[in-house]
Design an enzyme around this catalytic site. Structure first.
Site, PDB file in Angstrom:
ATOM      1  CG  ASN A 140      -1.995   1.059   1.118  1.00 38.09           C
ATOM      2  OD1 ASN A 140      -2.934   0.876   0.344  1.00 38.09           O
ATOM      3  ND2 ASN A 140      -1.853   2.156   1.838  1.00 38.09           N
ATOM      4  CD  GLU A 203      -2.695   2.732  -2.884  1.00 32.84           C
ATOM      5  OE1 GLU A 203      -1.738   1.975  -2.593  1.00 32.84           O
ATOM      6  OE2 GLU A 203      -3.796   2.687  -2.282  1.00 32.84           O
ATOM      7  CG  ASP A 252      -7.145  17.287   7.567  1.00 34.58           C
ATOM      8  OD1 ASP A 252      -6.968  17.293   6.338  1.00 34.58           O
ATOM      9  OD2 ASP A 252      -7.077  16.271   8.265  1.00 34.58           O
TER      10      ASP A 252
HETATM   11 MN    MN Z   1      -4.600   1.690  -0.617  1.00 36.02          MN
END
Ligand code: MN
Length: 445
Positions: A140, A203, A252
């Protein structure tokens, strides 16, 4: 193409602003980033106390992102969508520029910025984190904010998604989780890391498709991890299965402060970098942050709405909505009800979406005033409004139920009704003769 090549190319197009005066990594760099948000790429040549240059706003416009991907702006959604759906594994290089210089595990060599007044302290905001689950071999890659705790320790914010799941799996085995954090990357890697493919999709493979197969990876030195070979800086380390620290407050995407929470610690094992490396910074809630997060979602919404209405012209997650909560959608309506179906598809495609407006394809959704005009002239609240109470929403919106992640959703169908003559909804125009067109050009000079 590497990040430094992208900056060189942008410099030729006069899209780079160099700041040669000395500035502090505490507030001053961030302040200038805020000032020139929506502007050129920024290169800070002299950051007080550090040898490394800081670069910012590389992904700060749709045009620059499209240029880096070798496409035009109109192709961004389709390129992103096709890459998300057809990931291809990149090659592994035998030697990597990102490992030219090997440092001690000492974070004080990096000009890590302190951004906002009430932030807990300095944070790395451009870190792309690679990890592999030893149980199911799933790899990941995702972006996480990293708070500096001391010279060799970070705190990592793990929202309950894929990296969190991999970390929980390591935690059950009472093992630390090896990670490689890379900084200073091709925009394709950031876009891919911000996209949300299902668990199991690496990804990096999406980034490689976005780069037409040109991404090269490198094997890490002290961990069983992989990083983009052309990364400017790599931090290798491990996320502790047991040691935690208070992380936050930190700003954020909406520009509000996210709360303080207990989050796991990352022990740094080594830092490697290119010669004369560039430290890449991303301003929380800046245009770049919104585009990197928002664009992959726009692509997914665009595709989802295309499945339920015949033609979707464009989709925008607006800057005012943090590139996250507000969508504008333009469609060519064929049947009454297409607008509402478009709204339902958009809400299903992007669970954080809170407010959405759908308009006809004669409205430019990049022009908020034009969208307001469509609402003013084509919308009736008793017929064209959808309200959905207590649906799953974003954890970031302070007006929502942030504990249970419940929020209200609002959709406005501002497409014109098909049972009234189209002429009534036409925006009046003044005929423009070629003589006046030339005259206007002359007067504008
Ligand atoms: Mn992912």
């Amino acid at each position: 193409m590497s990040l430094r090549k992208i900056i060189q190319e942008a410099e030729k197009r006069r899209e780079v602003l160099r700041i040669t005066d000395e500035v502090s990594p505490k507030y001053e760099v961030a302040c200038l980033m805020r000032e020139f948000d929506d502007g050129p790429i920024l290169v800070f040549d002299r950051v007080e106390g550090y040898n490394m240059k800081v670069i910012a706003n590389v992904c700060g416009s749709r045009g620059r992102l499209a240029y880096a991907l070798g496409i035009n702006e109109m192709e961004l959604h389709s390129k992103l969508y096709s890459s998300i759906n057809s990931p291809t594994p990149p090659d592994v290089a035998s030697s990597a520029p990102s490992q030219e210089v090997i440092e001690e595990p000492d974070l004080t060599i990096l000009p890590i910025l302190t951004h906002f007044e009430k932030d807990k302290g300095p944070y790395i905001t451009s870190g792309v984190v690679y990890a592999r689950n030893r149980e199911d071999q799933v790899e990941n890659v995702s972006i996480h904010r990293l708070q500096v705790l001391d010279d060799s320790t970070l705190a990592i914010r793990l929202v309950p998604r894929h990296l969190y799941r991999i970390w929980m799996s390591a935690k059950e085995r009472r093992e630390n989780l090896e990670v490689a954090i890379s900084l200073g990357l091709h925009p394709a890697v950031y876009l891919a890391a911000a996209s949300s493919p299902p668990y199991g999709v690496n990804e990096y493979h999406i980034a490689n498709s976005l780069m037409d197969g040109k991404l090269k990876l490198a094997k890490c030195l002290k961990t069983e991890c992989f990083v983009p070979a052309e990364a400017e800086i790599v931090i290798e380390g491990e996320i502790s299965f047991e040691k935690e620290a208070m992380e936050g407050p930190f700003v954020d995407i909406l520009g509000t402060y996210d709360i303080e929470r207990l989050q796991p610690k990352v022990n740094v094992k080594t830092i490697t970098h290119r010669k004369e490396c560039l430290y890449q910074a991303i301003l929380p809630s800046g245009i770049e942050h919104k585009l990197l997060m928002g664009l992959p979602r726009e692509a997914v919404i665009h595709e989802a709405v295309s499945r339920v209405v015949p033609y979707v012209k464009d989709v925008v997650l607006t800057s005012g909505g943090g590139g996250w909560l507000h969508a504008l959608i333009s469609i060519r309506k064929q049947k009454e009800g297409d607008g509402k179906n478009a709204l339902l598809a958009a809400f299903a495609a992007h669970p954080s979406l809170k407010h959405a407006i759908v308009v006809d394809d004669d409205i430019d959704i990049h022009d908020l005033s034009a969208v307001e005009w469509a609402v003013a002239t084509r919308f009736q609240a008793d017929e064209d409004l959808i309200v959905i109470g207590k649906a799953r929403g974003s954890s970031l919106d302070p007006s929502s139920d942030q504990e249970r992640l419940l929020t209200s959703k609002l959709g406005l169908d501002a497409t014109r009704p098909l049972d009234k003559p189209i002429e009534k909804f036409e925006r009046a125009r003044i005929p423009l003769s070629s003589r006046v067109k030339k005259l206007v050009e002359k007067l504008r000079k």
